[in-house]
Design an enzyme around this catalytic site. Structure first.
Site, PDB file in Angstrom:
ATOM      1  N   TYR A 147       0.816  -1.206  -0.020  1.00 10.36           N
ATOM      2  CA  TYR A 147       0.005  -0.077   0.019  1.00 10.36           C
ATOM      3  C   TYR A 147       0.868   1.187   0.149  1.00 10.36           C
ATOM      4  O   TYR A 147       1.909   1.463   0.961  1.00 10.36           O
ATOM      5  CB  TYR A 147      -0.924  -0.055   1.315  1.00 10.36           C
ATOM      6  N   SER A 186     -13.195  -2.797  -0.437  1.00 12.88           N
ATOM      7  CA  SER A 186     -13.851  -1.875  -0.879  1.00 12.88           C
ATOM      8  C   SER A 186     -15.452  -1.717  -0.905  1.00 12.88           C
ATOM      9  O   SER A 186     -16.102  -2.130  -1.982  1.00 12.88           O
ATOM     10  CB  SER A 186     -13.428  -1.866  -2.664  1.00 12.88           C
ATOM     11  N   PRO A 187     -16.037  -1.740   0.285  1.00  6.76           N
ATOM     12  CA  PRO A 187     -16.963  -2.081   0.711  1.00  6.76           C
ATOM     13  C   PRO A 187     -18.172  -0.942   0.043  1.00  6.76           C
ATOM     14  O   PRO A 187     -19.188  -1.028  -0.024  1.00  6.76           O
ATOM     15  CB  PRO A 187     -17.450  -1.844   2.044  1.00  6.76           C
ATOM     16  N   LEU A 188     -17.404   0.182  -0.622  1.00  9.40           N
ATOM     17  CA  LEU A 188     -18.269   1.278  -1.292  1.00  9.40           C
ATOM     18  C   LEU A 188     -17.860   1.299  -2.740  1.00  9.40           C
ATOM     19  O   LEU A 188     -18.026   2.219  -3.370  1.00  9.40           O
ATOM     20  CB  LEU A 188     -17.941   2.497  -0.556  1.00  9.40           C
ATOM     21  N   GLY A 230     -15.122   1.255  -3.893  1.00 10.78           N
ATOM     22  CA  GLY A 230     -13.977   2.175  -3.988  1.00 10.78           C
ATOM     23  C   GLY A 230     -14.407   3.952  -4.153  1.00 10.78           C
ATOM     24  O   GLY A 230     -13.683   4.662  -4.673  1.00 10.78           O
ATOM     25  N   GLY A 231     -15.676   4.052  -3.906  1.00 11.12           N
ATOM     26  CA  GLY A 231     -16.220   5.389  -4.066  1.00 11.12           C
ATOM     27  C   GLY A 231     -16.722   5.645  -5.393  1.00 11.12           C
ATOM     28  O   GLY A 231     -17.449   6.560  -5.453  1.00 11.12           O
ATOM     29  N   VAL A 287     -19.545   4.569  -6.572  1.00 12.30           N
ATOM     30  CA  VAL A 287     -20.947   4.738  -6.678  1.00 12.30           C
ATOM     31  C   VAL A 287     -21.426   6.030  -6.485  1.00 12.30           C
ATOM     32  O   VAL A 287     -22.475   6.587  -6.996  1.00 12.30           O
ATOM     33  CB  VAL A 287     -21.600   4.147  -5.410  1.00 12.30           C
ATOM     34  N   PHE A 288     -20.536   6.975  -5.931  1.00 11.33           N
ATOM     35  CA  PHE A 288     -21.036   8.494  -5.436  1.00 11.33           C
ATOM     36  C   PHE A 288     -20.812   9.512  -6.717  1.00 11.33           C
ATOM     37  O   PHE A 288     -21.751  10.450  -6.833  1.00 11.33           O
ATOM     38  CB  PHE A 288     -20.055   9.156  -4.458  1.00 11.33           C
TER      39      PHE A 288
HETATM   40  N1  LIG Z   1      -7.192  -7.498  -0.257  1.00 12.13           N
HETATM   41  C1  LIG Z   1      -7.436  -6.913  -1.259  1.00 12.13           C
HETATM   42  O1  LIG Z   1      -6.822  -7.253  -2.440  1.00 12.13           O
HETATM   43  C2  LIG Z   1      -7.718  -5.430  -1.055  1.00 12.13           C
HETATM   44  C3  LIG Z   1      -7.865  -4.657  -2.520  1.00 12.13           C
HETATM   45  C4  LIG Z   1      -8.253  -3.421  -2.230  1.00 12.13           C
HETATM   46  C5  LIG Z   1      -8.463  -2.812  -0.772  1.00 12.13           C
HETATM   47  N2  LIG Z   1      -8.177  -3.504   0.195  1.00 12.13           N
HETATM   48  C6  LIG Z   1      -8.539  -2.991   1.553  1.00 12.13           C
HETATM   49  O2  LIG Z   1      -9.836  -2.501   1.567  1.00 12.13           O
HETATM   50  C7  LIG Z   1      -9.627  -1.187   2.081  1.00 12.13           C
HETATM   51  C8  LIG Z   1     -10.760  -0.245   1.673  1.00 12.13           C
HETATM   52  O3  LIG Z   1     -10.639  -0.217   0.077  1.00 12.13           O
HETATM   53  P1  LIG Z   1     -11.353   1.242  -0.575  1.00 12.13           P
HETATM   54  O4  LIG Z   1     -10.590   2.266  -0.240  1.00 12.13           O
HETATM   55  O5  LIG Z   1     -11.247   0.835  -2.326  1.00 12.13           O
HETATM   56  O6  LIG Z   1     -12.869   1.159  -0.038  1.00 12.13           O
HETATM   57  P2  LIG Z   1     -13.940   1.956  -0.099  1.00 12.13           P
HETATM   58  O7  LIG Z   1     -14.641   2.448   1.193  1.00 12.13           O
HETATM   59  O8  LIG Z   1     -15.092   1.469  -1.054  1.00 12.13           O
HETATM   60  O9  LIG Z   1     -13.658   3.254  -0.821  1.00 12.13           O
HETATM   61  C9  LIG Z   1     -12.969   4.274  -0.439  1.00 12.13           C
HETATM   62  C10 LIG Z   1     -13.115   5.548  -1.304  1.00 12.13           C
HETATM   63  O10 LIG Z   1     -14.654   6.086  -1.221  1.00 12.13           O
HETATM   64  C11 LIG Z   1     -14.659   7.223  -0.797  1.00 12.13           C
HETATM   65  N3  LIG Z   1     -15.824   7.498  -0.173  1.00 12.13           N
HETATM   66  C12 LIG Z   1     -16.175   7.155   1.213  1.00 12.13           C
HETATM   67  N4  LIG Z   1     -17.557   7.531   1.619  1.00 12.13           N
HETATM   68  C13 LIG Z   1     -17.518   8.455   0.709  1.00 12.13           C
HETATM   69  C14 LIG Z   1     -18.928   9.594   0.665  1.00 12.13           C
HETATM   70  N5  LIG Z   1     -19.677   9.407   1.602  1.00 12.13           N
HETATM   71  N6  LIG Z   1     -18.616  10.294  -0.330  1.00 12.13           N
HETATM   72  C15 LIG Z   1     -17.738  10.178  -1.546  1.00 12.13           C
HETATM   73  N7  LIG Z   1     -16.902   9.429  -1.257  1.00 12.13           N
HETATM   74  C16 LIG Z   1     -16.671   8.451  -0.471  1.00 12.13           C
HETATM   75  C17 LIG Z   1     -13.324   7.604   0.021  1.00 12.13           C
HETATM   76  O11 LIG Z   1     -12.795   9.163  -0.251  1.00 12.13           O
HETATM   77  P3  LIG Z   1     -12.680   9.845   1.181  1.00 12.13           P
HETATM   78  O12 LIG Z   1     -11.235   9.458   1.370  1.00 12.13           O
HETATM   79  O13 LIG Z   1     -12.413  11.128   0.753  1.00 12.13           O
HETATM   80  O14 LIG Z   1     -13.677   9.776   2.090  1.00 12.13           O
HETATM   81  C18 LIG Z   1     -12.519   6.689  -0.827  1.00 12.13           C
HETATM   82  O15 LIG Z   1     -11.768   7.361  -2.062  1.00 12.13           O
HETATM   83  C19 LIG Z   1      -8.317  -0.858   1.612  1.00 12.13           C
HETATM   84  O16 LIG Z   1      -7.926   0.439   2.275  1.00 12.13           O
HETATM   85  C20 LIG Z   1      -7.418  -1.828   2.004  1.00 12.13           C
HETATM   86  O17 LIG Z   1      -7.208  -2.027   3.373  1.00 12.13           O
HETATM   87  C21 LIG Z   1      -7.888  -4.832  -0.039  1.00 12.13           C
END
Ligand SMILES: NC(=O)c1ccc[n+]([C@@H]2O[C@H](COP(=O)([O-])OP(=O)(O)OC[C@H]3O[C@@H](n4cnc5c(N)ncnc54)[C@H](OP(=O)(O)O)[C@@H]3O)[C@@H](O)[C@H]2O)c1
Length: 298
Positions: free
Chosen positions: A53, A209-211, A213-214, A216-217
């Site tokens: 990361y 990436s429960p959202l 990766g953002g 949807v917004f």
């Molecule tokens: N095992 C694997 O292969 C793998 C792969 C990918 C990720 N991961 C893990 O999963 C974690 C989460 O992944 P992710 O970051 O893709 O998750 P995510 O929660 O789906 O997406 C995060 C993104 O959504 C945005 N967001 C959240 N709330 C929002 C809202 N209300 N309005 C607008 N934008 C919003 C965030 O922006 P802001 O920061 O501005 O809030 C950020 O850019 C990573 O940190 C990592 O630890 C694991």
């Protein structure tokens, strides 16, 4: 906060803070420390990392800001990290590859411990299945780090059911979870056997990436547009926001899903924490599924 039990004795908060975006979000020093303390105050005690990361930067950033500054926080938190991805250039390689050899797993974990500022992680995951891996060797490495107390538990990420069965067959200790992409944006793993397999194993999952990766917004693709409409309607009915509904959509599943949030905005993390209170009806869950796929179930 709800806690999810993985295996016999590992409990992680149902909202886990993912640190993948820490470097890009400028989360360093005091800012990172304050954020982690605020998460702990919310009852969120679990932090997800991986060596790769931030281009190998995020673990050190966390270690410098948090555990080297306040080592007493270590006993209040659970740390998850991963192993087995090699970015281009690291070993003179031209392409990214996965490497689950014994040497690589042990080397990467030692480097992670050093960067994070701790002498053990609560959970070590094989980040991606390596098609060249000898499972006996991978299993030997995982058992070695557990015996040495450097990882308390082990699991996998992005593994299909047959790959879990295969690796588990070489191990004398359990793989306690599979960290998978699960969200309203990516529902594939609800229908390809991954969820059924986890239920069969009594194995809770971690959702990355429960959202989505953002996306949807802001996405202009048909799926994002459909989802926004339905999520906004349901959020309004429950007096919450679209992200709250997306977390609740995962939390309702009987396999028990811990969501790894990607935001480093504490108010958005709070929304995730509060989503456990939100109970979606069957109708609402299926409306979101239909919006995601673009069709109703037959
Ligand atoms: N095992 C694997 O292969 C793998 C792969 C990918 C990720 N991961 C893990 O999963 C974690 C989460 O992944 P992710 O970051 O893709 O998750 P995510 O929660 O789906 O997406 C995060 C993104 O959504 C945005 N967001 C959240 N709330 C929002 C809202 N209300 N309005 C607008 N934008 C919003 C965030 O922006 P802001 O920061 O501005 O809030 C950020 O850019 C990573 O940190 C990592 O630890 C694991």
């Amino acid at each position: 906060m709800n806690y999810v039990k993985f295996g016999d004795d590992l409990e992680l908060s149902q909202v886990i803070v993912g640190c993948m975006r820490a470097k890009d979000a400028g989360m360093e020093g005091e800012r990172m420390l304050r954020f982690v303390e605020e998460c702990l105050d919310l009852g969120i005690d679990s932090f997800d990392h991986a060596p790769v990361y931030g281009g190998y930067a995020c673990e050190k950033l966390f270690g410098d800001a948090v555990l080297r500054k306040k080592p007493e926080l270590r006993r209040k938190m659970k740390i998850v990290t991963k192993t087995g991805i090699v970015l281009p250039g690291t070993e003179g390689n031209q392409v990214i590859y996965y490497k689950s050899t014994k040497k690589e797993i042990i080397k990467e974990l030692e480097e992670s411990l050093e960067k994070l500022g701790t002498d053990y992680v609560d959970l070590l995951l094989v980040h991606r299945p390596d098609p060249l891996a000898d499972p006996a060797e991978t299993a030997d490495a995982l058992e070695t780090v557990v015996k040495e107390g450097k990882a308390l538990h082990i699991g996998v990420s992005n593994f299909m059911p047959s790959q879990i069965t295969m690796l588990q067959s070489y191990l004398s200790i359990p793989l306690v979870t599979n960290q998978m992409e699960l969200s309203v944006k990516n529902v594939d793993n609800f229908f390809n056997g991954v969820l059924d397999d986890a239920l069969t194993r009594r194995m809770p999952l971690m959702a990355w990436s429960p959202l989505g990766g953002g996306s949807v917004f802001s996405g202009e693709d048909g799926q994002s547009v459909r989802l926004r409409k339905v999520l906004a309607e349901i959020a309004q009915d429950h007096g919450t926001t679209m992200d709250g509904v997306m977390y609740a959509w995962l939390f309702v599943h009987p396999v028990r899903i811990a969501a790894i949030t990607g935001t480093m905005n504490i108010e958005r993390v709070r929304t995730a924490a509060d989503a456990r209170e939100l109970s979606l009806s069957y109708d609402e869950w299926y409306r979101i599924l239909a919006a995601s796929r673009g069709f109703d179930v037959p």
